[in-house]
Design a protein around this motif. Structure first.
Motif: not given
Ligand code: SF4
Lengths: 197, 231, 460
Positions: C1-4, C329-330, C349-354
């Motif tokens: 998972m992304s940690t952005a 949030y990118g 993409r952005h799977d860390d946002l939820p």
């Protein structure tokens, strides 16, 4: 497949098996309480937005103030052209000509009291959109019979497919620290003249 | 009188025995008979909200097995009650959540009492927890019960409706944001000068209390313990 | 998972000026919204109606899109369809060139932000000038928007004055940081551009299927300028913007201004239908944009995100957004709506946002179209991917909790092994991942006697 066909096909695929949505509940208000004084309310809201309010045909001259060159739509009633200003009828005036005018004087299609909204739909005494946009001062005449309480009462009065501008106070921005500042690109001064029937 | 099943929640089971004890005390004082089914564990919320639907489903099923036969289930957690009511229908197709009451709902809506005969001569500020207030719609129910407590002095918590930053695994996954939210909550709580900070969920109180334990401020307490107090 | 997100959030949290700007601005707008929403005694009924109308739009999207196309075309507009950003940008660039122009003026629009029209135009040797004050600030600063409604919300007045002074060639001498002076500077800067522009690009807040009309809601008059003065108008409109009937505006035009700027009505709303003789642009184009929307439509739970009217109320009440700002949030859609829309529009993409939410529910409470954002967040979390370690821990916890005897044993073990800390009552430092907790909070210690022991004793 064209983009159109493909997008429509994607939509149909996405909705495969999804039945119709239930009927929308429409239990919201369509009018204000019957005893509301809509004229008073409209005035209150206009003042709140920092528009200036005047009463009666005679007050049009005062509403125009110092303006010397005033654009009017060709069908503006003659009796509204009050005062010493030069009233210039819009016959396809160029943008530069509009830009040198001091003010514009028009009527409207309807006004919504609760939100202080004046609606133009290019109908009688309103002219095309550019004339109420380029001059820095807009004087708009609102007759009592054009004032309604609620948005839902005003929409049926509009010519749906004519170009419309709904105006609620002078041009404003809240882009800096969410503090409202009146006067950006649209007319910075809005005067509303209210005429009894 | 109906049979009441007490769901103490996994958090209280592990850390806070005094809260379910208080619930028992209040209900028995009002003449109810309370039953504690020993096979209970967890409502499955942490799993559900972290995205583990399968695990959550099995825990929901087990909840249903344990509590299915009760007319009413009372729990001192707005969050767990909301889990049963909001998520069980979708998860296991069960409406058992309709019979799961957060304590204040049971007292006000079913028992019809707002004065439970408590006495608590202290200053208290109240934090409305997010799930209780918004998901379950508790509104000011716990506060109404607290207002009727003898000797209590309630102090308003500034920005009370702001989340404390707990959010289950959010506190770990987004630890920095969570900590920033907690910092503001602790500062507001300390600013009230109250002796106690009450809430309807010990998970949130663990979070806020964990912060206050370092920065100082009111002592966290579940409001059920205030209702149980007769001191 | 992304940690952005957690990483970007950490950076944002370390910027005190940003945090204070955001707290100030969101606090102001929250209060305004609450006041004007509270004025309407039928607010909840309006929300329910809006949610249902949008649900209907989603179910009838193909039919409504075709009706819109037909009615707009009959009124003299040219309707284009774009599968994705590249296609939409190419159409817009071609129309601009065919109009004999090498620049366009723009009305603030999320759809054109989303497709990065400005960047695309620049790459093609065309210029796109933002005319909304906040967008202008962001464009001058060569920055990115950080809010749906107020893209420059992360700047305060002094920072904005400095941007104008340093980057706006015709900034008035001695410009102060008075918001009125800054607005005046923008007026002067843009006026000539408005009056001479040949082509304008806009989005739309609503597209009325029944009439083929587009609606743009704005405050400054830059929208009216762009929609009225140029010869050619190009509007990029997401397919989800449809409304079935003109009369539906009676619902949405009460909800939108009150939810977004906290006004009873925004200063200007423009409605146009194709071309009008002698009034406004002579060449009117509409680009209906998919760009991932039909993917979102396919998800029964997730599709409610397409109801969004971009009011930004959910951003303003979000405790996470308030502390991190939009850049973390990118994605062009930040805050709660971004957390459910970005991962759906760009799957994988952005799977860390939820996870960028404590599920506090403040967003759902204010959303004028009643999007159950927490529900969609949880739904998206279910789609993973889940970290192996976390998955194992969750599975183990479930295995124990689903078996009452194991659960009781585990509780007993916890009490036993935590004895050394009992005197103090809490633990100050835990090993990873517990360290994420103890970085800012103490952890309580299990009690000597559990509720179960007490109950057993009592029953005897
Ligand atoms: S999700 Fe709802 S609250 Fe958020 S921007 Fe969209 S319409 Fe507004």
């Amino acid at each position: 497949m064209s983009a159109r066909e493909e997008i429509l096909a994607r939509m149909r695929r996405a909705l495969d098996g999804a039945g119709p949505a239930p009927e929308a509940p429409r239990e919201y208000r369509r009018a204000l309480d019957a005893d509301t004084d809509v004229v008073e309310l409209l005035i209150d809201r206009l003042v709140d937005y920092k528009a200036y309010v005047h009463h009666g045909i005679e007050s049009i001259a005062g509403a125009l103030g110092e303006a010397k060159r005033v654009i009017v739509p060709a069908d503006l009633p003659a009796e509204w052209r009050v005062g010493d200003a030069a009233f210039i009828e819009d016959e396809d005036l160029s943008t530069a000509e509009l830009d040198t005018a001091d003010a514009v004087l028009t009527g409207c299609a309807a006004a919504v009291a609760v939100s202080g909204t004046i609606m133009l739909d290019a109908g009688a005494a309103q002219g095309r959109r550019a004339i109420t946009l380029v001059p820095d001062h807009h004087v708009v005449v609102v007759r009592h019979d054009q004032i309604v309480g609620h948005l839902a009462e005003a929409l049926p009065r509009l010519d749906q497919t004519s170009p419309q501008t709904w105006i609620s106070g002078p041009s404003a921005t809240s882009d800096i620290e969410l503090q409202r500042v009146e006067g950006v690109h649209g007319p910075r001064r809005l005067d509303v003249v209210i005429l009894p029937d | 009188m109906s049979r009441i099943g007490l769901f103490i929640t996994c958090v209280n089971d592990a850390l806070y025995p005094q809260t379910p004890k208080a619930v028992v005390a209040v209900l028995e004082r009002l003449g109810y008979e309370v039953d504690f089914p020993r096979a209970q564990t967890c409502c499955g919320q942490m799993h559900a909200n972290s995205g583990y639907r399968g695990d959550a489903t099995r825990l929901a099923e087990s909840f249903e097995r344990v509590f299915g036969s009760y007319d009413a289930v009372v729990t001192p957690s707005g969050s767990c009650a909301a889990m049963a009511r909001d998520q069980y229908p979708g998860l296991i197709g069960s409406d058992i959540g309709e019979r799961v009451y957060e304590l204040s709902e049971f007292l006000l809506d079913r028992a019809g009492v707002d004065d439970v005969g408590a006495r608590f001569p202290h200053t208290v500020t109240y934090h409305p927890t997010c799930h209780g207030t918004r998901a379950l719609g508790l509104g000011d129910k716990p506060l109404r019960l607290l207002r009727a407590v003898d000797g209590i002095e309630l102090v308003e918590l500034p920005e009370a409706d702001q989340c404390c930053g707990f959010g289950g695994t959010f506190a770990l996954k987004n630890a920095d944001v969570s900590s920033a939210m907690l910092e503001d909550k602790c500062r507001n709580a300390a600013g009230t000068g109250a002796e106690y900070l009450a809430a309807a969920d010990n998970s949130c109180l663990t979070h806020i209390g964990g912060g206050i334990s370092r920065s100082g401020g009111p002592k966290p307490i579940h409001y059920a313990e205030i209702l149980a107090s007769t001191a | 998972m992304s940690t952005a997100f957690p990483q970007a959030a950490k950076v944002a949290l370390g910027m005190p000026q940003l945090r204070s700007n955001l707290a100030h601005a969101t606090g102001t707008i929250r209060a305004k919204r609450a006041k004007v929403a509270g004025e309407l005694d039928d607010w909840e009924q309006l929300r329910s109606a809006a949610a249902a109308i949008k649900a209907d739009v989603q179910r009838r999207m193909p039919e409504l899109a075709v009706a819109f196309e037909r009615n707009a075309t009959e009124a003299g507009a040219t309707v284009h369809w774009a599968r994705d950003a590249a296609e939409a940008n190419a159409i817009a660039a071609r129309i601009t060139r065919e109009a004999g122009a090498d620049e366009v003026v723009k009305v603030k629009s999320m759809a054109t932000q989303e497709i990065e029209l400005n960047e695309h135009f620049e790459a093609e040797g065309l210029a796109a000038w933002e005319t909304d004050l906040a967008e202008l600030i962001v464009q001058l600063a060569e920055d990115k928007p950080s809010h749906i409604l107020v893209p420059a919300i992360h700047y305060n007045r002094t920072e904005i004055r400095d941007i104008f002074r340093n980057r706006m060639a015709d900034a008035p001498k001695g410009l102060t940081d008075d918001p009125a002076a800054l607005a005046e500077a923008a007026r002067l800067h843009l006026r000539r551009r408005f009056l001479s522009a040949k082509v304008a690009v806009s989005g739309a807040n609503f597209a009325v299927a029944e009439t083929g009309s587009l609606v743009v809601v704005e405050s400054e008059g830059n929208g009216r300028m762009c929609l009225t003065m140029p010869e050619t108008l190009i509007s990029v409109v997401g397919v989800e913007k449809l409304l079935p009937r003109f009369a539906d505006l009676e619902v949405f035009m009460q909800l939108l201004p009150r939810s977004s700027t906290g006004e009873r009505m925004n200063p200007y709303t423009s409605v146009w239908t194709g071309r009008a003789a002698g009034d406004g642009p002579k060449d009117v184009h509409i680009i209906l944009l998919d760009n991932g929307r039909t993917e979102v439509l396919a998800d029964e739970v997730g599709r409610q995100a397409l109801s969004c009217i971009r009011c930004s109320a959910c951003l303003n009440v979000c405790p996470v957004y308030e502390r991190t700002g939009g850049h973390a949030y990118g994605h062009v859609y930040p805050g709660p709506i971004g957390a459910i829309l970005a991962p759906q529009l760009e799957p994988g993409r952005h799977d860390d946002l939820p996870y960028a939410s404590s599920l506090c529910g403040a967003c759902y409470e204010v959303c004028p179209v009643k999007i159950n954002i927490p529900e969609v967040l949880v739904h998206l979390r279910q789609q993973g991917p889940h970290q192996a370690g976390e998955k194992a821990a969750m599975g183990a916890a479930e295995a124990v909790m689903a078996r009452p005897r194991l659960w009781r044993a585990a509780l007993g073990a916890a009490r036993f092994f935590s004895r050394p800390w009992r005197g103090r009552g809490f633990v100050r430092r835990l090993p990873w991942p517990g360290s994420k907790w103890t970085m800012s909070r103490d952890m309580p210690v299990p009690p000597k006697e559990s509720f179960r022991d007490w109950w057993k004793e009592r029953e005897r």
